[in-house]
Design an enzyme around this catalytic site. Sequence first.
Site, PDB file in Angstrom:
ATOM      1  CD1 TRP A 102      -2.328  -2.189   1.514  1.00  0.00           C
ATOM      2  CD2 TRP A 102      -3.054  -0.971  -0.228  1.00  0.00           C
ATOM      3  NE1 TRP A 102      -3.374  -2.864   0.924  1.00  0.00           N
ATOM      4  CE2 TRP A 102      -3.839  -2.148  -0.136  1.00  0.00           C
ATOM      5  CE3 TRP A 102      -3.320  -0.054  -1.250  1.00  0.00           C
ATOM      6  CZ2 TRP A 102      -4.874  -2.421  -1.042  1.00  0.00           C
ATOM      7  CZ3 TRP A 102      -4.347  -0.333  -2.150  1.00  0.00           C
ATOM      8  CH2 TRP A 102      -5.110  -1.493  -2.032  1.00  0.00           C
ATOM      9  CG  ASP A 172      -3.495   4.111   3.886  1.00  0.00           C
ATOM     10  OD1 ASP A 172      -4.565   3.914   4.494  1.00  0.00           O
ATOM     11  OD2 ASP A 172      -3.217   3.561   2.801  1.00  0.00           O
ATOM     12  CE  LYS A 196      -9.104  -2.808   3.159  1.00  0.00           C
ATOM     13  NZ  LYS A 196      -8.307  -1.844   2.411  1.00  0.00           N
TER      14      LYS A 196
END
Length: 360
Positions: A102, A172, A196
């Site tokens: 990511w 993030d 999530k």
Amino acid sequence: MARVYNFSAGPSMLPEAVLQQARDEMLDWQGSGMSVMEMSHRGLHFSGIAEQLTADLRELMAIPDNYKVLFLQGGATAQFSMIPLNILQGKSKACYVNTGAWSAKAIKDAGRYCQVVVSASAEASGFDRVPEVSQWAIDPDAAYLHYTANETIHGVEFPFIPESQGLPLVCDMSSNILSRAVDVSRFGLIYAGTQKNMGPAGVTLVIVREDLLGAVDTKLPDVFNYAVQAKNDSMLNTPATYNWYLVGLVLRWLKSVGGIKAIEALNIKKAAHLYQVIGQSRFYSNPVQTDYRSRMNVPFILAEPALDKIFLEQAQALGLFELKGHRSVGGMRASIYNAMPEQGVKALCDFMVEFESKHA
Ligand SMILES: *Cc1c(COP(=O)(O)O)cnc(C)c1O
């Protein structure tokens, strides 16, 4: 049909109480005679839902008053671009730390808008750690320092908030938001997709310190402009109304189970149980250094990859779903977000021990 334990990395399990409440309110939200889906986003009912959502999040995360809370669209992926487009503050560089898949995506997208300084990377060791912070090359001329708090694919999580040497810290938190206590005042900007740990897909949370909202390129579309969205309470145009409502229910649920401190204690316990099974075994292994193992996403490999298929089949027969690892790393991955009950982790651990005794 009985509900299964779903170990998917996202979209992922939601608390059953949330789904039940959504079902109960589906046709008639609190005597309004309408589903939340059918309400005007400018109407009285929905305004109340939106205000409550923001208030609950501010309370749960203890967000200071000098931060704006935005609920946007486009996922965390849109933020990979929106961040440099909004908060470069006239500078030409931004620092990024590369701890996995990511971070790498964030770095790639930011490179279209500014010069990316990779301050540290764990690539050489196969993304098995957080690089030693004292060695990070932080450029004082950069606009901010970006890192990924939890690498959902590699299973690497920061156990601390790094020191950014005065640069605004941008993080993030897509896959560990609301799973542990964080001091928001340490950050310039926090962002997270909701699918999530916060609700269904379709909403992206951005928490941004007000002083970072300055002049942006006039070509930047208003929907992507933090300052414009902040001025309009994230309702410049029609927001993902039903998803906001569901995120709101998840926050209410989180408060009802004791808030972040309580869920963090449970997350520690759940992760410890799973890592203990892996640690005590010679059949399962996790490649991440102990200090940086994620509490949310636990990748593990079987000593005999030929057994992967029957491991997954037998797990599924017991109601343990979505354990296949990400295609880029293989093996298995158990995502155990806030909504995964302790019972689900226990069922997985019991199955793993038994599978090992039969096959190893
Ligand atoms: C899932 C995820 C993303 C991407 O989220 P989208 O909503 O699909 O854009 C980004 N970062 C992390 C850490 C993630 O887990």
